[in-house]
Scaffold this motif. Structure first.
Motif, PDB file in Angstrom:
ATOM      1  N   LYS A   1       0.852  -1.196   0.000  1.00 32.26           N
ATOM      2  CA  LYS A   1       0.000   0.000   0.000  1.00 32.26           C
ATOM      3  C   LYS A   1       0.885   1.242   0.000  1.00 32.26           C
ATOM      4  O   LYS A   1       0.612   2.207  -0.712  1.00 32.26           O
ATOM      5  N   ASP A   2       1.966   1.198   0.774  1.00 29.03           N
ATOM      6  CA  ASP A   2       2.897   2.324   0.805  1.00 29.03           C
ATOM      7  C   ASP A   2       3.545   2.541  -0.559  1.00 29.03           C
ATOM      8  O   ASP A   2       3.712   3.679  -1.005  1.00 29.03           O
ATOM      9  N   VAL A   3       3.892   1.442  -1.242  1.00 34.46           N
ATOM     10  CA  VAL A   3       4.467   1.537  -2.590  1.00 34.46           C
ATOM     11  C   VAL A   3       3.437   2.138  -3.542  1.00 34.46           C
ATOM     12  O   VAL A   3       3.746   3.055  -4.312  1.00 34.46           O
TER      13      VAL A   3
ATOM     14  N   PHE B   1      13.694  -1.273  -0.966  1.00 38.11           N
ATOM     15  CA  PHE B   1      14.669  -0.332  -1.509  1.00 38.11           C
ATOM     16  C   PHE B   1      13.961   0.921  -2.026  1.00 38.11           C
ATOM     17  O   PHE B   1      14.357   2.040  -1.721  1.00 38.11           O
ATOM     18  N   PHE B   2      12.888   0.724  -2.802  1.00 40.32           N
ATOM     19  CA  PHE B   2      12.116   1.830  -3.365  1.00 40.32           C
ATOM     20  C   PHE B   2      11.602   2.752  -2.260  1.00 40.32           C
ATOM     21  O   PHE B   2      11.746   3.972  -2.331  1.00 40.32           O
ATOM     22  N   LEU B   3      11.017   2.170  -1.224  1.00 41.71           N
ATOM     23  CA  LEU B   3      10.470   2.973  -0.132  1.00 41.71           C
ATOM     24  C   LEU B   3      11.564   3.667   0.665  1.00 41.71           C
ATOM     25  O   LEU B   3      11.319   4.712   1.275  1.00 41.71           O
ATOM     26  N   GLY B   4      12.763   3.111   0.657  1.00 42.79           N
ATOM     27  CA  GLY B   4      13.877   3.720   1.375  1.00 42.79           C
ATOM     28  C   GLY B   4      14.479   4.921   0.675  1.00 42.79           C
ATOM     29  O   GLY B   4      15.205   5.696   1.303  1.00 42.79           O
ATOM     30  N   LEU B   5      14.180   5.087  -0.599  1.00 47.65           N
ATOM     31  CA  LEU B   5      14.696   6.246  -1.330  1.00 47.65           C
ATOM     32  C   LEU B   5      14.009   7.507  -0.814  1.00 47.65           C
ATOM     33  O   LEU B   5      12.809   7.513  -0.563  1.00 47.65           O
TER      34      LEU B   5
END
Length: 77
Positions: free
Chosen positions: A16-18, A51-55
């Motif tokens: 959901k966050d993505v 990784f995507f959410l950590g950007l």
């Protein structure tokens, strides 16, 4: 003593966050629902979503997807 952070709190469901992150980036939304589906499918594998959410910035997220899909037409830097 308290420590403040600038981190956004996630929903507890990384997919959901993505999805929320993808829909908040205009350059990605402009590519259409099919592209968002492809992104979600790609980000479902391995550690890609983490990784995507950590950007930290939308530009970094766009660059990650540009690189993953080798798509120079995707908006951003």
């Amino acid at each position: 003593m308290s420590i403040e952070t600038n981190c956004k709190q996630g929903s507890g469901n990384k997919y959901k966050d993505v999805s929320d992150a993808l829909y908040n980036i205009e350059a990605i939304v402009q590519q259409g629902e099919g592209f968002i589906y492809q992104c979600m499918n790609f980000l479902h594998h391995g550690d890609n979503a983490d990784f995507f959410l950590g950007l930290r910035s939308d530009d970094q997220k766009i660059m990650y997807l540009k690189t993953a899909f080798q798509d120079p037409t995707l908006g951003g830097p």
